[in-house]
Design an enzyme around this catalytic site. Sequence first.
Site, PDB file in Angstrom:
ATOM      1  N   LYS A  10     -42.358  20.476  41.895  1.00 18.35           N
ATOM      2  CA  LYS A  10     -43.182  21.536  41.287  1.00 18.35           C
ATOM      3  C   LYS A  10     -43.220  21.344  39.779  1.00 18.35           C
ATOM      4  O   LYS A  10     -42.307  20.763  39.172  1.00 18.35           O
ATOM      5  CB  LYS A  10     -42.665  22.928  41.651  1.00 18.35           C
ATOM      6  N   PRO A  91     -38.083  13.016  39.999  1.00 17.10           N
ATOM      7  CA  PRO A  91     -36.971  12.737  39.079  1.00 17.10           C
ATOM      8  C   PRO A  91     -35.810  13.714  39.311  1.00 17.10           C
ATOM      9  O   PRO A  91     -36.034  14.912  39.471  1.00 17.10           O
ATOM     10  CB  PRO A  91     -37.593  12.958  37.687  1.00 17.10           C
ATOM     11  N   ALA A  93     -32.657  16.015  38.487  1.00 12.97           N
ATOM     12  CA  ALA A  93     -32.301  16.861  37.335  1.00 12.97           C
ATOM     13  C   ALA A  93     -33.348  16.721  36.240  1.00 12.97           C
ATOM     14  O   ALA A  93     -33.042  16.573  35.066  1.00 12.97           O
ATOM     15  CB  ALA A  93     -30.895  16.532  36.812  1.00 12.97           C
ATOM     16  N   GLY A  95     -36.208  18.941  36.151  1.00 15.62           N
ATOM     17  CA  GLY A  95     -36.993  20.163  35.956  1.00 15.62           C
ATOM     18  C   GLY A  95     -38.154  20.288  36.924  1.00 15.62           C
ATOM     19  O   GLY A  95     -38.977  21.190  36.799  1.00 15.62           O
ATOM     20  N   GLY A  98     -36.514  19.182  42.446  1.00 20.55           N
ATOM     21  CA  GLY A  98     -36.381  18.266  43.584  1.00 20.55           C
ATOM     22  C   GLY A  98     -35.368  18.728  44.618  1.00 20.55           C
ATOM     23  O   GLY A  98     -35.641  18.713  45.821  1.00 20.55           O
ATOM     24  N   ALA A 101     -36.772  21.642  46.461  1.00 22.29           N
ATOM     25  CA  ALA A 101     -37.842  21.209  47.379  1.00 22.29           C
ATOM     26  C   ALA A 101     -37.233  20.578  48.633  1.00 22.29           C
ATOM     27  O   ALA A 101     -37.697  20.832  49.755  1.00 22.29           O
ATOM     28  CB  ALA A 101     -38.756  20.206  46.673  1.00 22.29           C
ATOM     29  N   ASP A 131     -35.187  28.730  42.937  1.00 22.24           N
ATOM     30  CA  ASP A 131     -36.437  27.970  43.131  1.00 22.24           C
ATOM     31  C   ASP A 131     -36.674  27.570  44.590  1.00 22.24           C
ATOM     32  O   ASP A 131     -37.700  26.984  44.899  1.00 22.24           O
ATOM     33  CB  ASP A 131     -36.415  26.678  42.295  1.00 22.24           C
TER      34      ASP A 131
HETATM   35  P1  ATP Z   1     -33.109  22.953  38.997  1.00 25.15           P
HETATM   36  O1  ATP Z   1     -33.572  23.292  40.403  1.00 25.15           O
HETATM   37  O2  ATP Z   1     -31.659  23.274  38.761  1.00 25.15           O
HETATM   38  O3  ATP Z   1     -34.071  23.342  37.933  1.00 25.15           O
HETATM   39  P2  ATP Z   1     -33.923  20.228  38.572  1.00 25.15           P
HETATM   40  O4  ATP Z   1     -35.255  20.345  39.148  1.00 25.15           O
HETATM   41  O5  ATP Z   1     -33.853  20.020  37.102  1.00 25.15           O
HETATM   42  O6  ATP Z   1     -33.019  21.422  38.973  1.00 25.15           O
HETATM   43  P3  ATP Z   1     -32.740  18.645  40.708  1.00 25.15           P
HETATM   44  O7  ATP Z   1     -33.381  17.331  40.899  1.00 25.15           O
HETATM   45  O8  ATP Z   1     -32.955  19.684  41.731  1.00 25.15           O
HETATM   46  O9  ATP Z   1     -33.087  19.118  39.250  1.00 25.15           O
HETATM   47  O10 ATP Z   1     -31.177  18.340  40.522  1.00 25.15           O
HETATM   48  C1  ATP Z   1     -30.231  19.193  39.946  1.00 25.15           C
HETATM   49  C2  ATP Z   1     -28.844  18.730  40.404  1.00 25.15           C
HETATM   50  O11 ATP Z   1     -28.693  19.073  41.770  1.00 25.15           O
HETATM   51  C3  ATP Z   1     -28.661  17.214  40.338  1.00 25.15           C
HETATM   52  O12 ATP Z   1     -27.921  16.876  39.203  1.00 25.15           O
HETATM   53  C4  ATP Z   1     -27.907  16.842  41.624  1.00 25.15           C
HETATM   54  O13 ATP Z   1     -26.586  16.530  41.390  1.00 25.15           O
HETATM   55  C5  ATP Z   1     -27.915  18.087  42.468  1.00 25.15           C
HETATM   56  N1  ATP Z   1     -28.574  17.881  43.780  1.00 25.15           N
HETATM   57  C6  ATP Z   1     -28.125  18.337  44.947  1.00 25.15           C
HETATM   58  N2  ATP Z   1     -28.958  18.012  45.945  1.00 25.15           N
HETATM   59  C7  ATP Z   1     -29.993  17.342  45.410  1.00 25.15           C
HETATM   60  C8  ATP Z   1     -31.163  16.751  45.953  1.00 25.15           C
HETATM   61  N3  ATP Z   1     -31.443  16.791  47.264  1.00 25.15           N
HETATM   62  N4  ATP Z   1     -32.004  16.143  45.095  1.00 25.15           N
HETATM   63  C9  ATP Z   1     -31.719  16.099  43.767  1.00 25.15           C
HETATM   64  N5  ATP Z   1     -30.615  16.630  43.217  1.00 25.15           N
HETATM   65  C10 ATP Z   1     -29.747  17.266  44.022  1.00 25.15           C
END
Ligand code: ATP
Length: 290
Positions: A10, A91, A93, A95, A98, A101, A131
């Site tokens: 997103k 990507p 962490a 934003g 992921g 989702a 989220d």
């Molecule tokens: P947030 O939802 O906190 O805004 P983001 O979108 O910045 O996060 P994500 O890719 O969701 O980042 O990852 C945040 C942290 O969640 C990562 O550092 C990772 O260690 C952990 N994590 C746990 N499960 C997952 C997954 N399926 N995919 C990505 N990261 C994951």
Amino acid sequence: MRLRALAPGKVNLCLFLGGRRADGRHELVTLLQSVSLADELELVTLPEGGVDEVRCPGVEGPNLVSRALAGLRARGWDPPAVRITIRKRIPVAGGMGGGSADAAAALRLCRVLDGLGDDLVYELARELGADVPSQLAPGLVLGTGAGDVLEPVQELAQFALLILPQPFELSAAEVYREADRLGLGRDGAEMGTLGAELRAALRPGRAPAPALLVNDLQPAALSLCPSIGGALAAARAAGAEHALVSGSGPTVAGLYWGADAPDRAGAAALALAERFPGASSAVPFRVQTI
Ligand code: ATP
């Protein structure tokens, strides 16, 4: 049995930040757009005696999808054990939500295996993260509360996105802490006014006014990682009408409006691929695949 699902990332086209609540989450008014840049999940059921397993190459440590499975089991969900394999494209962490989702897509897959009530799925999603609920039905949604009180929104004018991943991660918790330190949160009255303005601007087939396409977390992400400024400038220089940090960053999204938007965003991604490895273009996600 073998099932597959896409877990679209997103981009927050708008994110107004309010105060920190007693539960530690922040009040938000945010417009979340699921995009075509998506992780892929595959679920297989395991023979008797198996245990639930999550494979997610590229992501170390506890996985949110494992927590989703554990949460279902704790609520009495009892089909045979499953293995969920995640192919990451969003990507990490970055934003783009992921992990959220992936967890939401896992819940959709588990629902197919054995019926689960809407309320149970929503409550578990909410527990997993603010989220996650918005990603149960990917699309365009207005989120209030902590981003978990959801109103579907009709499609805006045609647009496409340039996605510029950054070569580092940002923890969402750290970005929110920095936002608090910088005093970025708006008071309740201002959040109410901006929420009403945003709602009124969300008309089918129209682009919201540029003044509404803002991310209040952006100054906090920039304060922690000033180099994000270079990516924002690069997106604008590559023809994006708006450039903003997605969610808590550091991924940068450039917005292109109009019928030729996918072509322009695609050309920009190609031109910037060397400077920003992983640069890609995306369009709003429309088709639910399961
Ligand atoms: P947030 O939802 O906190 O805004 P983001 O979108 O910045 O996060 P994500 O890719 O969701 O980042 O990852 C945040 C942290 O969640 C990562 O550092 C990772 O260690 C952990 N994590 C746990 N499960 C997952 C997954 N399926 N995919 C990505 N990261 C994951």
